[in-house]
Design a protein around this motif. Sequence first.
Motif, PDB file in Angstrom:
ATOM      1  N   GLY A 186      35.942 -24.540  40.199  1.00  0.00           N
ATOM      2  CA  GLY A 186      35.867 -23.421  41.122  1.00  0.00           C
ATOM      3  C   GLY A 186      35.996 -22.104  40.393  1.00  0.00           C
ATOM      4  O   GLY A 186      36.466 -22.051  39.250  1.00  0.00           O
ATOM      5  N   ALA A 187      35.589 -21.011  41.048  1.00  0.00           N
ATOM      6  CA  ALA A 187      35.678 -19.685  40.449  1.00  0.00           C
ATOM      7  C   ALA A 187      35.969 -18.656  41.528  1.00  0.00           C
ATOM      8  O   ALA A 187      35.308 -18.645  42.572  1.00  0.00           O
ATOM      9  CB  ALA A 187      34.375 -19.332  39.732  1.00  0.00           C
ATOM     10  N   THR A 188      36.942 -17.800  41.259  1.00  0.00           N
ATOM     11  CA  THR A 188      37.210 -16.689  42.166  1.00  0.00           C
ATOM     12  C   THR A 188      36.504 -15.436  41.665  1.00  0.00           C
ATOM     13  O   THR A 188      36.254 -15.279  40.469  1.00  0.00           O
ATOM     14  CB  THR A 188      38.716 -16.407  42.286  1.00  0.00           C
ATOM     15  N   ILE A 189      36.189 -14.548  42.605  1.00  0.00           N
ATOM     16  CA  ILE A 189      35.502 -13.296  42.288  1.00  0.00           C
ATOM     17  C   ILE A 189      36.250 -12.171  42.994  1.00  0.00           C
ATOM     18  O   ILE A 189      36.545 -12.249  44.187  1.00  0.00           O
ATOM     19  CB  ILE A 189      34.026 -13.319  42.725  1.00  0.00           C
ATOM     20  N   THR A 190      36.535 -11.100  42.256  1.00  0.00           N
ATOM     21  CA  THR A 190      37.358 -10.017  42.771  1.00  0.00           C
ATOM     22  C   THR A 190      36.534  -8.970  43.508  1.00  0.00           C
ATOM     23  O   THR A 190      35.307  -8.915  43.408  1.00  0.00           O
ATOM     24  CB  THR A 190      38.117  -9.307  41.640  1.00  0.00           C
ATOM     25  N   VAL A 191      37.254  -8.113  44.215  1.00  0.00           N
ATOM     26  CA  VAL A 191      36.651  -6.947  44.866  1.00  0.00           C
ATOM     27  C   VAL A 191      35.999  -6.034  43.845  1.00  0.00           C
ATOM     28  O   VAL A 191      34.823  -5.667  43.958  1.00  0.00           O
ATOM     29  CB  VAL A 191      37.732  -6.164  45.644  1.00  0.00           C
ATOM     30  N   GLN A 192      36.759  -5.662  42.812  1.00  0.00           N
ATOM     31  CA  GLN A 192      36.279  -4.628  41.896  1.00  0.00           C
ATOM     32  C   GLN A 192      35.083  -5.075  41.069  1.00  0.00           C
ATOM     33  O   GLN A 192      34.209  -4.262  40.745  1.00  0.00           O
ATOM     34  CB  GLN A 192      37.407  -4.140  40.975  1.00  0.00           C
ATOM     35  N   HIS A 193      34.998  -6.358  40.745  1.00  0.00           N
ATOM     36  CA  HIS A 193      33.864  -6.814  39.938  1.00  0.00           C
ATOM     37  C   HIS A 193      32.588  -6.937  40.765  1.00  0.00           C
ATOM     38  O   HIS A 193      31.488  -6.963  40.203  1.00  0.00           O
ATOM     39  CB  HIS A 193      34.203  -8.130  39.251  1.00  0.00           C
ATOM     40  N   LEU A 194      32.723  -6.999  42.077  1.00  0.00           N
ATOM     41  CA  LEU A 194      31.546  -6.956  42.946  1.00  0.00           C
ATOM     42  C   LEU A 194      31.094  -5.532  43.229  1.00  0.00           C
ATOM     43  O   LEU A 194      29.905  -5.267  43.403  1.00  0.00           O
ATOM     44  CB  LEU A 194      31.837  -7.666  44.267  1.00  0.00           C
ATOM     45  N   ALA A 235      31.277 -23.440  44.942  1.00  0.00           N
ATOM     46  CA  ALA A 235      32.108 -23.223  43.761  1.00  0.00           C
ATOM     47  C   ALA A 235      32.745 -21.840  43.740  1.00  0.00           C
ATOM     48  O   ALA A 235      33.734 -21.628  43.027  1.00  0.00           O
ATOM     49  CB  ALA A 235      31.282 -23.427  42.492  1.00  0.00           C
ATOM     50  N   PHE A 236      32.199 -20.894  44.493  1.00  0.00           N
ATOM     51  CA  PHE A 236      32.647 -19.503  44.411  1.00  0.00           C
ATOM     52  C   PHE A 236      33.400 -19.113  45.680  1.00  0.00           C
ATOM     53  O   PHE A 236      32.935 -19.363  46.794  1.00  0.00           O
ATOM     54  CB  PHE A 236      31.447 -18.582  44.196  1.00  0.00           C
ATOM     55  N   GLY A 290      37.346 -21.953  49.288  1.00  0.00           N
ATOM     56  CA  GLY A 290      38.630 -22.060  48.599  1.00  0.00           C
ATOM     57  C   GLY A 290      39.474 -23.226  49.092  1.00  0.00           C
ATOM     58  O   GLY A 290      39.938 -24.047  48.283  1.00  0.00           O
ATOM     59  N   PRO A 291      39.704 -23.342  50.406  1.00  0.00           N
ATOM     60  CA  PRO A 291      40.462 -24.495  50.894  1.00  0.00           C
ATOM     61  C   PRO A 291      39.830 -25.829  50.494  1.00  0.00           C
ATOM     62  O   PRO A 291      40.554 -26.766  50.123  1.00  0.00           O
ATOM     63  CB  PRO A 291      40.435 -24.306  52.420  1.00  0.00           C
ATOM     64  N   ALA A 292      38.506 -25.914  50.556  1.00  0.00           N
ATOM     65  CA  ALA A 292      37.853 -27.160  50.178  1.00  0.00           C
ATOM     66  C   ALA A 292      38.120 -27.491  48.710  1.00  0.00           C
ATOM     67  O   ALA A 292      38.360 -28.651  48.352  1.00  0.00           O
ATOM     68  CB  ALA A 292      36.353 -27.057  50.453  1.00  0.00           C
ATOM     69  N   TYR A 294      40.698 -26.686  46.901  1.00  0.00           N
ATOM     70  CA  TYR A 294      42.089 -27.080  46.695  1.00  0.00           C
ATOM     71  C   TYR A 294      42.515 -28.248  47.590  1.00  0.00           C
ATOM     72  O   TYR A 294      43.687 -28.642  47.577  1.00  0.00           O
ATOM     73  CB  TYR A 294      43.005 -25.880  46.916  1.00  0.00           C
ATOM     74  N   GLY A 295      41.596 -28.799  48.369  1.00  0.00           N
ATOM     75  CA  GLY A 295      41.918 -29.940  49.212  1.00  0.00           C
ATOM     76  C   GLY A 295      42.793 -29.604  50.389  1.00  0.00           C
ATOM     77  O   GLY A 295      43.603 -30.435  50.845  1.00  0.00           O
ATOM     78  N   LEU A 296      42.628 -28.401  50.929  1.00  0.00           N
ATOM     79  CA  LEU A 296      43.412 -27.949  52.071  1.00  0.00           C
ATOM     80  C   LEU A 296      42.492 -27.682  53.261  1.00  0.00           C
ATOM     81  O   LEU A 296      41.310 -27.366  53.079  1.00  0.00           O
ATOM     82  CB  LEU A 296      44.170 -26.668  51.721  1.00  0.00           C
ATOM     83  N   PRO A 297      43.003 -27.761  54.490  1.00  0.00           N
ATOM     84  CA  PRO A 297      42.176 -27.415  55.640  1.00  0.00           C
ATOM     85  C   PRO A 297      41.983 -25.907  55.728  1.00  0.00           C
ATOM     86  O   PRO A 297      42.856 -25.143  55.297  1.00  0.00           O
ATOM     87  CB  PRO A 297      42.984 -27.934  56.829  1.00  0.00           C
ATOM     88  N   PRO A 298      40.871 -25.451  56.292  1.00  0.00           N
ATOM     89  CA  PRO A 298      40.737 -24.012  56.547  1.00  0.00           C
ATOM     90  C   PRO A 298      41.736 -23.573  57.604  1.00  0.00           C
ATOM     91  O   PRO A 298      42.282 -24.396  58.355  1.00  0.00           O
ATOM     92  CB  PRO A 298      39.296 -23.871  57.041  1.00  0.00           C
TER      93      PRO A 298
END
Length: 338
Positions: A186-194, A235-236, A290-292, A294-298
């Motif tokens: 998985g990959a997170t993307i920030t506010v500032q980089h967008l 993934a994002f 993100g929840p998917a 990490y294996g968590l429910p939305p």
Amino acid sequence: MESLTIRRPDDWHLHLRDGDMLRAVAPESRDMGRAIVMPNLVPPVVTHDDARAYRERIVAAGFARPLMTLYLTEGTNPDDVVSAHAAGTITAVKLYPAGATTNSASGVRSIEAVRAVLAAMEAAGVPLCLHGEVTDREIDIFDREARFLDDVLTPLRAAHPELKLTLEHVTTSEAVDWVRAHPGVGATITVQHLLANRNDMLAGGLRPHFYCLPILKRGRHQEALRAAATSGESAFFLGTDSAPHPTHAKEATCCAAGCFTAPIALACYAHVFEEEDALDRLESFASLNGPAHYGLPPNADTVTLTRGAALDLPPRIDTHGQSVTLFDPGHPLHWHIH
């Protein structure tokens, strides 16, 4: 589209600090349901007991559903990590290369030194979050993420193929391509980089409130990130990396790295998705992927975004003896959160 209702988002990368700063900024993540909270305090959150105590302080400060992490050091006890995860105290472990960013002096200098911890995490299903940069001073700061992919992450993935990995705050087209080539990462993307690139930070004068690590990159990398975030690909997902520093520490001769985006993060993401004609995919990025991973429910509850007059935002948060300047994207924001 003038109105949009989505499952309540989560923030999969958030800095809340401690003490008076924690009390000042914790309520500002009110739009989010849960948040992966970073452990790079002084001293860092390194043990099961540390995580329990920090969680109590966060909840008392006004953020109800923190997801805790442990700071990986070369002295981390594998059994402590596994027991903390099994007990539900932590959601993940964070790897900082030593010296990569704020309060990372206790981080990892050699992957070999933490091999036993990584093997135990892989066997027990404990996720690993990574700050993806090398720290060799001879390597140009704009190239450090790409070198991390080649020098650290590719060998790590080969050695521990079942280890759940999240590459946090990706900033380059190379990182986007790497994540796409490795299913399950998985990959997170920030506010500032967008919203910005290095021209926005440097052209016409240095803007310290745009300075973060990993640093803003070229426009072509910003375009790759916007395409990835708005693609709908699982993934994002959203991770603000909102990182508060006192205003005087940002507006300094040697300024601190980090952008304080928590109060406006969801409005900023909506702005980007609107510009990319992708508002119909905002829920996937912000609330489902993100929840998917990490294996968590939305989250069961929802938020509604409505487009209206420009938000009237204070330039700073002044409370509990702290003054923290809010990230300013340089243009009005029109998405209101209900």
